[in-house]
Each structure stands twice: as structure tokens, then as C-alpha cells.
Design an enzyme around this catalytic site. Structure first.
Site, PDB file in Angstrom:
ATOM      1  N   THR A  58     -15.059  -5.665   0.282  1.00 45.98           N
ATOM      2  CA  THR A  58     -14.036  -4.694   0.698  1.00 45.98           C
ATOM      3  C   THR A  58     -14.718  -3.362   1.049  1.00 45.98           C
ATOM      4  O   THR A  58     -15.900  -3.167   0.782  1.00 45.98           O
ATOM      5  CB  THR A  58     -13.001  -4.452  -0.419  1.00 45.98           C
ATOM      6  OG1 THR A  58     -13.562  -3.561  -1.394  1.00 45.98           O
ATOM      7  CG2 THR A  58     -12.574  -5.745  -1.106  1.00 45.98           C
ATOM      8  N   GLU A  67     -15.944  -1.791  -2.086  1.00 42.95           N
ATOM      9  CA  GLU A  67     -17.048  -2.601  -2.626  1.00 42.95           C
ATOM     10  C   GLU A  67     -18.360  -2.251  -1.930  1.00 42.95           C
ATOM     11  O   GLU A  67     -19.402  -2.112  -2.567  1.00 42.95           O
ATOM     12  CB  GLU A  67     -16.707  -4.087  -2.437  1.00 42.95           C
ATOM     13  CG  GLU A  67     -17.704  -5.046  -3.032  1.00 42.95           C
ATOM     14  CD  GLU A  67     -17.153  -6.480  -3.030  1.00 42.95           C
ATOM     15  OE1 GLU A  67     -15.964  -6.682  -2.680  1.00 42.95           O
ATOM     16  OE2 GLU A  67     -17.908  -7.394  -3.383  1.00 42.95           O
ATOM     17  N   ASP A 106      -7.349   2.096  -8.522  1.00 40.26           N
ATOM     18  CA  ASP A 106      -7.695   3.392  -9.125  1.00 40.26           C
ATOM     19  C   ASP A 106      -7.919   3.220 -10.627  1.00 40.26           C
ATOM     20  O   ASP A 106      -7.076   2.653 -11.318  1.00 40.26           O
ATOM     21  CB  ASP A 106      -6.555   4.394  -8.887  1.00 40.26           C
ATOM     22  CG  ASP A 106      -6.265   4.596  -7.395  1.00 40.26           C
ATOM     23  OD1 ASP A 106      -7.176   4.320  -6.581  1.00 40.26           O
ATOM     24  OD2 ASP A 106      -5.156   5.014  -7.047  1.00 40.26           O
ATOM     25  N   GLU A 148       0.853  -1.193   0.000  1.00 35.34           N
ATOM     26  CA  GLU A 148       0.000   0.000   0.000  1.00 35.34           C
ATOM     27  C   GLU A 148       0.888   1.242   0.000  1.00 35.34           C
ATOM     28  O   GLU A 148       1.817   1.343   0.782  1.00 35.34           O
ATOM     29  CB  GLU A 148      -0.919  -0.029   1.235  1.00 35.34           C
ATOM     30  CG  GLU A 148      -1.744   1.215   1.482  1.00 35.34           C
ATOM     31  CD  GLU A 148      -2.635   1.610   0.312  1.00 35.34           C
ATOM     32  OE1 GLU A 148      -3.476   0.811  -0.122  1.00 35.34           O
ATOM     33  OE2 GLU A 148      -2.454   2.735  -0.202  1.00 35.34           O
TER      34      GLU A 148
HETATM   35  N1  SAH Z   1      -8.660  -2.460  -1.837  1.00 35.90           N
HETATM   36  C1  SAH Z   1      -9.333  -1.457  -1.025  1.00 35.90           C
HETATM   37  C2  SAH Z   1      -8.916  -0.020  -1.419  1.00 35.90           C
HETATM   38  C3  SAH Z   1      -9.207   0.351  -2.852  1.00 35.90           C
HETATM   39  S1  SAH Z   1      -8.693   2.007  -3.267  1.00 35.90           S
HETATM   40  C4  SAH Z   1     -10.824  -1.640  -1.123  1.00 35.90           C
HETATM   41  O1  SAH Z   1     -11.272  -2.362  -2.027  1.00 35.90           O
HETATM   42  O2  SAH Z   1     -11.543  -1.076  -0.296  1.00 35.90           O
HETATM   43  C5  SAH Z   1      -7.127   1.678  -4.057  1.00 35.90           C
HETATM   44  C6  SAH Z   1      -5.993   1.566  -3.057  1.00 35.90           C
HETATM   45  O3  SAH Z   1      -4.804   1.269  -3.780  1.00 35.90           O
HETATM   46  C7  SAH Z   1      -5.707   2.852  -2.296  1.00 35.90           C
HETATM   47  O4  SAH Z   1      -5.546   2.537  -0.932  1.00 35.90           O
HETATM   48  C8  SAH Z   1      -4.418   3.361  -2.913  1.00 35.90           C
HETATM   49  O5  SAH Z   1      -3.641   4.101  -2.014  1.00 35.90           O
HETATM   50  C9  SAH Z   1      -3.748   2.078  -3.323  1.00 35.90           C
HETATM   51  N2  SAH Z   1      -2.808   2.187  -4.445  1.00 35.90           N
HETATM   52  C10 SAH Z   1      -3.037   2.834  -5.607  1.00 35.90           C
HETATM   53  N3  SAH Z   1      -1.979   2.701  -6.427  1.00 35.90           N
HETATM   54  C11 SAH Z   1      -1.072   1.950  -5.779  1.00 35.90           C
HETATM   55  C12 SAH Z   1       0.236   1.484  -6.108  1.00 35.90           C
HETATM   56  N4  SAH Z   1       0.796   1.766  -7.286  1.00 35.90           N
HETATM   57  N5  SAH Z   1       0.885   0.731  -5.215  1.00 35.90           N
HETATM   58  C13 SAH Z   1       0.307   0.436  -4.004  1.00 35.90           C
HETATM   59  N6  SAH Z   1      -0.904   0.864  -3.640  1.00 35.90           N
HETATM   60  C14 SAH Z   1      -1.590   1.610  -4.505  1.00 35.90           C
END
Ligand code: SAH
Length: 223
Positions: free
Chosen positions: A193, A196, A120, A71
Site C-alpha cells: 500500500t 506500506e 491510524d 474512506e
Molecule cells: N490504507 C492506506 C491509507 C492508510 S492511512 C494505505 O495503507 O496506504 C489511514 C486511512 O484511513 C486514511 O486515509 C484515513 O482517512 C482513513 N480513516 C481513518 N479513520 C477512518 C474511519 N473511522 N473511517 C474511514 N476511514 C478512516
């Protein structure tokens, strides 16, 4: 809105430091030793665990599997770390780092499953290479998973899902369990999640697929 300042962040990071791997590059090839686990123990990785609800729950359900979450945002990472400790989950560790560096953290075939939940979407075309399911990333993951390893991917974002289907196919992963509406199906095993829950409450359908590394996946040339 500007994010609120988190003055206690360094203190909280230190307090929850037992589940943070501070020098992940040195762990490459040695993760099972860190967990003091047998050499054949399964190791699964999650990219972007956010606040950690998913990784903590799945780790509790599978105490014999080792889990590592990568993360990049400390504000949410610290919440995931605190959760793992509060819930007494012993088979999870976190890397404060970037998914793009995954091949520096793990050696080929070191883990066998990768979870990507609600990454993202980077909706502009010029940002496509940042999507964690862009073919450049899929080619990076394949040798680390090894043949038979798989990626479990969920997203509410249909354009991202459609893009990802093309990318997985271009990289010759084997696709199974493809659904455009997971919650309409009987899937009692699904761990919801944080994202989700939020997006499905807003009426978005949840897309999911499993992509398996085949021998031809490892042969797809870089373009
Ligand atoms: N998996 C969680 C969060 C989704 S939001 C859920 O489903 O609730 C996407 C997450 O990925 C965010 O916490 C963001 O900080 C992280 N993230 C985005 N790009 C990333 C990267 N290149 N490496 C590690 N984490 C990343």
C-alpha cells in the site's frame, strides 16, 4: 503545516462520481444488486483505503470479487475514485463515510473479508477506542463477516499491532499468518500500500495477521 485548500474537490468528486455510492445506507443488504452481480458473488470491504492503490490493484487481480472502500477523508477519497476510473476497474465502489457506521452500511454476513491497512494508531491510551482494531470495533465487524469471514490487517506500528493481538484474542477470533516482518518473508502475493511503501522505506518492519471469525467470536459478550 495546514493542508492546502483543494478548490477543485467538489468538481472532481462529481466527475469521478460513477464509483461513489452517495446513499450507502440504502444499499444495506443490496450491494450485489448495485454491482449487478450474482447473489453468491464474494464481497470484500476495505477500511480507510486512502489513495486507493491497494483496493484498485486487488480488484484488478480478482475481477469476480466485489470491493467496497470506506474512506472518511474526501481529499484522498477523490484520488482513489479517480484511480479506479483511470484504471478501468469496474468491481470497486467507495463510501464517503466512517468505519464506525459499518453496520449501517452492511447487514450481517453481507461481506466475507475486511482489509485494514495502516489504520491510524491513535497512540495515546485515552484514544484507544478510536483504533479500528479496538475490541468494540472487532465485535461490530464479526457478525457482518459471519463465521469463516476474516480480517486481513497490516501495520508498521508495533505498539498498535501488539494492542491488536490482545484485542483479537479477547474477541476470540482465530489468528493465523501472524508476522512481525512481512517483507522478510517470501510473500509475492503481497500488495504494497502507499503507507506500506513509505514506512518500510523508512526502515519500519511491516506486521500482518489474518483473523477469522469463529462461532465463539460471535458469542463473546460486550464488556
Ligand atoms: N490504507 C492506506 C491509507 C492508510 S492511512 C494505505 O495503507 O496506504 C489511514 C486511512 O484511513 C486514511 O486515509 C484515513 O482517512 C482513513 N480513516 C481513518 N479513520 C477512518 C474511519 N473511522 N473511517 C474511514 N476511514 C478512516
Amino acid at each position: 503545516m495546514r493542508p492546502r485548500k483543494k478548490p477543485n474537490l467538489p468538481k472532481r468528486m462529481t466527475a469521478a462520481g460513477a464509483v461513489l455510492v452517495s446513499e450507502p445506507f440504502t444499499m444495506r443488504g443490496h450491494w450485489r444488486e448495485l454491482f449487478m452481480a450474482p447473489a453468491d458473488a464474494a464481497l470484500h470491504v476495505e477500511l480507510g483505503p486512502g489513495k486507493g492503490g491497494f483496493i484498485c490493484e486487488i480488484a484488478k487481480q480478482n475481477p469476480d470479487i466485489l470491493y467496497v472502500g470506506i474512506e472518511k477523508v474526501p481529499d484522498v477519497l477523490v484520488m482513489a475514485m479517480e484511480r479506479a476510473l483511470a484504471e478501468g476497474v469496474t468491481n470497486v465502489r467507495f463510501i464517503r463515510g466512517d468505519a464506525a457506521l459499518i453496520a449501517e452500511y452492511f447487514e450481517p454476513a453481507e461481506f466475507s473479508r475486511l482489509y485494514i491497512n495502516f489504520c491510524d494508531p491513535w497512540h495515546k491510551n485515552r484514544q484507544a477506542k478510536r483504533r479500528l482494531t479496538h475490541r468494540n470495533f472487532l465485535r461490530l465487524y464479526a457478525p457482518l463477516l459471519g463465521i469463516g469471514g476474516d480480517i486481513h490487517f497490516k501495520t508498521d506500528n508495533r505498539p498498535l499491532f501488539d494492542f491488536s493481538l490482545i484485542e483479537f484474542e479477547a474477541c476470540e477470533y482465530g489468528l493465523t499468518e501472524v508476522t512481525f516482518d512481512l517483507h522478510a518473508e517470501d510473500a509475492p502475493w503481497n500488495i504494497v500500500t502507499e503507507y506500506e511503501r513509505t514506512f518500510s522505506a523508512k526502515g519500519y518492519k511491516i506486521n500482518r495477521l489474518v483473523a477469522t471469525v469463529l462461532s465463539k467470536t460471535l458469542d463473546t459478550p460486550a464488556q
